[in-house]
Design an enzyme around this catalytic site. Structure first.
Site, PDB file in Angstrom:
ATOM      1  N   GLY A  30       0.823  -1.205   0.000  1.00 22.07           N
ATOM      2  CA  GLY A  30       0.000   0.000   0.000  1.00 22.07           C
ATOM      3  C   GLY A  30       0.853   1.249   0.000  1.00 22.07           C
ATOM      4  CE1 TYR A  31       3.516   2.590  -3.992  1.00 22.98           C
ATOM      5  CE2 TYR A  31       1.578   1.189  -4.154  1.00 22.98           C
ATOM      6  CZ  TYR A  31       2.880   1.458  -4.480  1.00 22.98           C
ATOM      7  OH  TYR A  31       3.573   0.594  -5.279  1.00 22.98           O
TER       8      TYR A  31
END
Length: 156
Positions: A30-31
């Site tokens: 994820g970012y």
């Protein structure tokens, strides 16, 4: 200074399907931040977590700093702070002295398989396995940070 020199390729499906592969590792990624010049990524496997900061890609090179963090903290960061995420199974395959990382994407990116190789310099020569196809290093739609915004399922 951390630097990553990486080239990306699509795979040749029939040869990939016939390849005897090692066990893959499921990655949840994820970012926390992503824009054209930088990304901050969290990655979790079953037993490890990583925080990675990457700079803008120029050619096949970009700044990269990666730190191992406790897997529980990686999962908490993904659950509570990730603006988007993707999942994939990674296969690590050695070929003629080089390590290839092959990502088989899941979810909205199912059907996409990308092979990556890290190099010491952009002009380094290396051999291509017969399961490696078209190079897509400079095609931004194949960046993981972009796949979470415009997934493979929406390309057609």
């Amino acid at each position: 200074m951390g630097k990553e020199i990486e080239r990306k390729f699509l795979i040749h499906q029939p040869n990939w399907d016939n390849l005897t592969k090692p066990e893959g590792k499921l990655l949840r990624q994820g970012y926390l931040l992503t824009d054209k010049t930088k990304t901050i990524r969290i990655r979790a496997t079953e037993s490890q977590g990583f925080l990675t900061i990457k700079g803008e890609t120029i050619g096949a090179t970009r700044l990269e700093y990666e730190y191992e963090i406790p897997v529980g903290e990686a999962t908490e960061l993904l659950d509570n702070f990730s603006v988007s995420e993707l999942s994939k199974t990674r296969y690590e395959i050695g070929f003629n002295g080089k390590l290839w990382e092959v990502d088989v994407f899941a979810g909205d990116n199912e059907g996409l398989i990308v092979a990556e190789i890290e190099l010491e310099s952009e002009d380094e020569t290396f051999d291509l396995p017969d399961w490696v196809g078209k190079e897509v290093t400079k095609e931004e739609k194949y960046y993981n940070s972009n796949l979470r915004v415009r997934p493979f399922k929406d390309w057609v």
